[in-house]
Structures are given as C-alpha cells and as structure tokens.
Write a protein that holds these residues in place. Sequence first.
Motif, PDB file in Angstrom:
ATOM      1  N   LEU A 183       0.829  -1.213   0.000  1.00  0.00           N
ATOM      2  CA  LEU A 183       0.000   0.000   0.000  1.00  0.00           C
ATOM      3  C   LEU A 183       0.861   1.259   0.000  1.00  0.00           C
ATOM      4  O   LEU A 183       0.424   2.319  -0.439  1.00  0.00           O
ATOM      5  CB  LEU A 183      -0.924   0.005   1.231  1.00  0.00           C
ATOM      6  N   PHE A 184       2.080   1.136   0.510  1.00  0.00           N
ATOM      7  CA  PHE A 184       3.009   2.271   0.530  1.00  0.00           C
ATOM      8  C   PHE A 184       3.951   2.228  -0.677  1.00  0.00           C
ATOM      9  O   PHE A 184       4.954   2.934  -0.705  1.00  0.00           O
ATOM     10  CB  PHE A 184       3.816   2.261   1.829  1.00  0.00           C
ATOM     11  N   GLY A 185       3.616   1.395  -1.656  1.00  0.00           N
ATOM     12  CA  GLY A 185       4.416   1.329  -2.876  1.00  0.00           C
ATOM     13  C   GLY A 185       5.685   0.524  -2.753  1.00  0.00           C
ATOM     14  O   GLY A 185       6.565   0.610  -3.605  1.00  0.00           O
ATOM     15  N   ASN A 186       5.786  -0.261  -1.696  1.00  0.00           N
ATOM     16  CA  ASN A 186       6.996  -1.056  -1.478  1.00  0.00           C
ATOM     17  C   ASN A 186       6.788  -2.454  -2.048  1.00  0.00           C
ATOM     18  O   ASN A 186       6.300  -3.361  -1.369  1.00  0.00           O
ATOM     19  CB  ASN A 186       7.316  -1.122   0.020  1.00  0.00           C
ATOM     20  N   ASP A 187       7.148  -2.642  -3.301  1.00  0.00           N
ATOM     21  CA  ASP A 187       6.959  -3.924  -3.976  1.00  0.00           C
ATOM     22  C   ASP A 187       8.206  -4.795  -3.975  1.00  0.00           C
ATOM     23  O   ASP A 187       8.160  -5.942  -4.424  1.00  0.00           O
ATOM     24  CB  ASP A 187       6.516  -3.687  -5.425  1.00  0.00           C
TER      25      ASP A 187
END
Length: 695
Positions: free
Chosen positions: A177-181
């Motif tokens: 959700l925080f863009g940490n893929d």
Amino acid sequence: MEKITDYFGSMVFDDRIMKATLSDKVYRSLKRTIDKGTPLDISVANAVAAAMKEWAVEKGATHYTHWFQPMTGVTAEKHDSFISPAPDGRVIMEFSGKELVKGEPDASSFPSGGLRATFEARGYTAWDPTSYAFIKDGTLYIPTAFCSYTGEALDKKVPLLRSMEALNKQAIRILKLFGNDKVKSVKTSVGPEQEYFLVDREMWKKRKDLIMTGRTLFGAMPPKGQEMDDHYFGSIKPRVAEYMADLDKELWKLGILAKTKHNEVAPAQHELAPIYDTTNIAADHNQLTMEVMQKVAIRHGLVCLLHEKPFAGVNGSGKHNNWSISTDQGENLLSPGETPAENAQFLLFLAAVIKAVDDYQDLLRLSVATAGNDHRLGANEAPPAVISIFLGDELTAVLDAIEKDKPYGGTKKEKMQLGVDVLPKFSKDSTDRNRTSPFAFTGNKFEFRMLGSSNSISCANIHLNAAVAEELKQFADKLEGAKDFNKALHDLIRKTIKEHKRIIFNGNGYDDAWIKEAEKRGLMNLKTTADAMPKICDKKNVDMLTSHGVFTEAEIFSRCDIMLENYIKTVNIEATTMIDMARKEIIPAVSKFAADTASAVAVKKSISKAACKYEISLVSELSELIDEMDAATTKLEKVVADFKKQDVIIKASEFVRDTMIPAMDKLRSAADKAETVTAESYWPFPAYDKLLFGV
C-alpha cells in the motif's frame, strides 16, 4: 591464544559450511527452500545429508538426533548412530536424506491435551532447514518440528512458524500500500535476555525442594538480602566469572550470539543477553542456552536455577523478549524513519501493535502463565499481571496530536496529516526506560518483560505475532479499497489511537494506584495461571488463531489442558515435597532442638537455682511452632488427598489456586518462623544466607 573468530560457530553446519561442502546446484536449491519455502527435493536432501554426515563425523560425532520442542517446556531428543552393517562384518557410516528430513518418535508419551491417546503412538519430526544443525556431545542435532500421525502440532515450533508466516503475509499487504513492492518477506526477530541464579552444588544437594521443584519451598530471609543494591552490575566474583567465560565459549561454538553478561539485582542472580536473531532461530538458541547454562554450571561445582522465584524475599528471574519486525531489505518496520512515507508506515505498524496488545491482552498474559511465573508477576521486581504499553512521553505526545488532529508541539509544529507532513525524527533514547512496564517501546523494538526465566519464548511470540497479523489484516482490508489512501490512513490511525489508548501507560507499574486505574480502564488483571489459561478458549481468540492458521481449534483446546495440567502437577509436586520435608526433616529437627533445650533446663535446675527464663520461653515457643507446623502439614495432607479427587481440569486448577497454595503458604509461614529461633546446627539444610552468598 585461541581467537573467538576461530571457533565461533565451529560446531554449526551453517551457510559457510554448506557453501564449502555442497555443489553449487544443491546449495542454491537448499537456499531457495530456506529463504522462500520451496519444497525440498529428495535428491537435494540426500546430498545435504551426505555432506552433513561427513562434516559431523570429522568433528567426532557418532550419532544424530531430531531435536524438537514438545509441550513439556524443555527439548526432546532420540539418538541414532550413523552405523550400518557392512558385508565383511564391519560397519559403515551412513545418513540418508530420508533420515534427515523425517524422524518417527513416540507421540503418545508427550503432552497432547487429548489429541493423542496412549495407544496412538506414531508421531513425526520434520527438519526445519531455516535453523542450522549443530554438534553437541558427539551428536549431530537437527532442529525439527513435531506433529502427530494425524497432523496436529504437538510442539511449540510449528505454531511459531505458522504465526511468523501469518505476520509475513499481512505485513507485505501493508507495505504494498506504501508502494513497497521489493519486499519479498517480513520476519520478526527476538533478543531474549536470560536471568538466572547460581548456587553451590553441594548445598543444592542438601535441599530436597531445590532438587524436586527448582525453588526453595522453605526459607527465612537472612540479615542481608538485596537492600543495599550492591549486587546489580557489581564486580563479578572469580568463580562466577570463570563460569561465565566457559559458558560464553560453549555458546559461541554453537553459533549463539551471547553478547552481554552481568550481575543482576538479587544476590547470586545474573543475566546473559544475546544479539537479535530471527524468531524461530532465537527460540531454538534460547532453549539451547538454558540447557548449556545448566550443564556448564555442573563443571564448576554450581547449579544454575532457572525457576522464576527460587528465593522468597528477593527478586525473581524473568526473560525479556525484545521483539521487532524487519523486511528482507533490511528495514526495521518499528523504526520511525526520516521521510513522510516512512513516518506514516511506522505509525500504522505502531497502531497495529497497540491495537493487538489491547485486543489480545488475555493471550499475551496466558502466553507467560506458569506456576513459577505466578510467584514473580506483580511482585516488586517484575511487571504486574495487568498488560499495558509504555511508549514514552514524546511518542505518546505524537499520538495525542494525531488523535486530537492538532499540531504536534515538538520540534516540528505541523499538523499530523499522515503521508504528507513530516513526523519529527526522534532518537532511540528520546525517553527514559520503564522497567515496570510489561510491554515497552524502546526506540525500534518492543520489550515484552513478562516472560518467566524458564519459559520457552515460543509461546509469547506465537500469540504476539498472531495478534499483530490480525490487526494488520484488518488495516489492509480497510485501506486496500480506499479512494483517498492518505485520508483513509490518517482516519484509521486516529480511530485506532482513540479506541485503544487505554492500554498506554507510561507511569509506575509497581504502584497499587495503577492497578486500580487499570481496572477503571477496563484492562484485565489475570493474576494466576488458573485465571489466565482458560481465556485461550474464548471465541474471539479461537476465531483469530484459527483464521490465520496458527492453531486448529483442537490444538487450542489441547494447549489449554496441557498448560493447566502442567500448573496443577507443578504445584502438587511442591505440596507433596513440602509435606515430605516438614515430616522428615523440619519438625524432627525443631523437636530435637526443643528437647535438647528442655534437657539443658532440667540439668541446670538440678545443680542450681537458675530461673532459665530464656530456655523455658524458647521451649514453649518451639513447642507451639511444632504444633503449628504439624497442624499445617496435616491440613496440607488432606488438601493433597482432596486434590486427587478433582477430575475436571479447570476445577482442579481453581482448587490449586484457592485451596492448595494457601495451605502451602500457611505451612511455610510456621516453618520459616521456626527457622529463625532454631539453632543453626540443628537446621536440616542450608539456609538462605549460605545459598545466596555461598558462591
């Protein structure tokens, strides 16, 4: 001089050894299994087994064992040799992949809480490749999980691994959700500080209570205890220093990161603290540490006591569980960070922990509940039985600003609209430590201080991991579909703080006023194991634990039975030991002293007109105490007989709590008073002054 770096991990089949002894293909396949949980091919298992056996034999090993952690609280092992018959009548050393990955111990003789009947004996151990194999006492130890023939977990490792996976799954959802893929895995890590007592072995041999129960069931306080605060961090006595040096070396050989050692508060009490490790490995290492501590003590003519309260009147021993969450990219998710996104992410994980501790106070409390720890919790050296969180003034002020939607009054006076404005970075030591808090934030981790010194750390971490996983799941469910993520995030954290701030307490947990305040806040005060353990069967707890696959419903109810059975059996053994010591040692010794004193009076009066007021008064007092001890012992004997009639486990635990323990206390009170007026030469075993100051 031998260097630490030369022998550290020398008895461990670690990554360094695997790289050197396995082919590149086998090594990479095994690493995928360890790091990503991919299935282990039997050809890879055979190659690993062969290399492991060759390495172990070169180190002098003749046997191997699947080392596991049943519900007894200690480890278990069955040793098999590597030998196989050769055609010429000699033997060869063999070890297959099948023998590495699976063993078959008896599952009926370990506690199962009704999961297995006595005639259903089959069980399995399964290799845990994430925890390195090691050599100890000429045997190759293979860390394993333990389950029944029908698949139920009969140990503490399987649920721990399940809880770690549950948290990993939900934490990754949040990070995305925080863009940490980039993050592929999230793991919890633990550094368990271990407290213990050392006593002279020859004195220990003379104390039936220490031998049978691990604690002194009788004992009057000596003239000096811990009042002077001179033992804590004091100069370490030579005999203890030699023991600690030997212990460090043995632990380092096994790859255990023993880091800190010092004297603790009570006389004869000490502490060992390791560096952090992944939770399941830390659990294995702590079980191994406790075993090695006790074995090394024997070499030095000592006994290592791991009971939570071996001596009344001085501090007991705990095990501080320093818990944190980290990603495979090296990010500590409980570290505040320096950017807006990291700040918001940190606060969301913090909110999840706060909510978890509040929602599942009962699970955390029962995870540390034992007969021994009941003596320690709430005493003036350990956290109370009431769960609360310490955050410190600065972080509490930040959360207060979020709740009230007002500017934070710290170094940056900005409105806390999460994900946009910067949370002021504060140092790890921005606030004082709170040694009275059960669950304290210490900069980038939480210190769960309620564990008893003999506890396996697995139980506490199972429930902590599972509870946090549940809250992260709830958060992810709400945020994944949000139209305005930043607003939804802000509102969620604000709502969580408002609804769960009752669990936050930064004051003195030892103060009686806090217990009253906690009751007003609606917090639980589960004082004993009998109060706490049945809570695991409450619907909310069963639903949460089963929904994440940490336990099945049957496993939950079995654990309630196992832990309550452990509680009642422990106390019953203590009660029968007290009866034995009172009847065979204490009452006869005091009676002899009284009789000899009375004879002395008769002799004195036959040759003089001396009043003998002291002796006559003493004989009278001793006679009264003998009668009091006899009556208390008789009462306790009846209580023990009545206990045997209890056939419902919860009722039996309540009987122990309400009837047996008070009867034991009454006998101890009379015996301890008798000790203070009985000549030392008559007392049948070493007193507290000898035990606490005899090393």
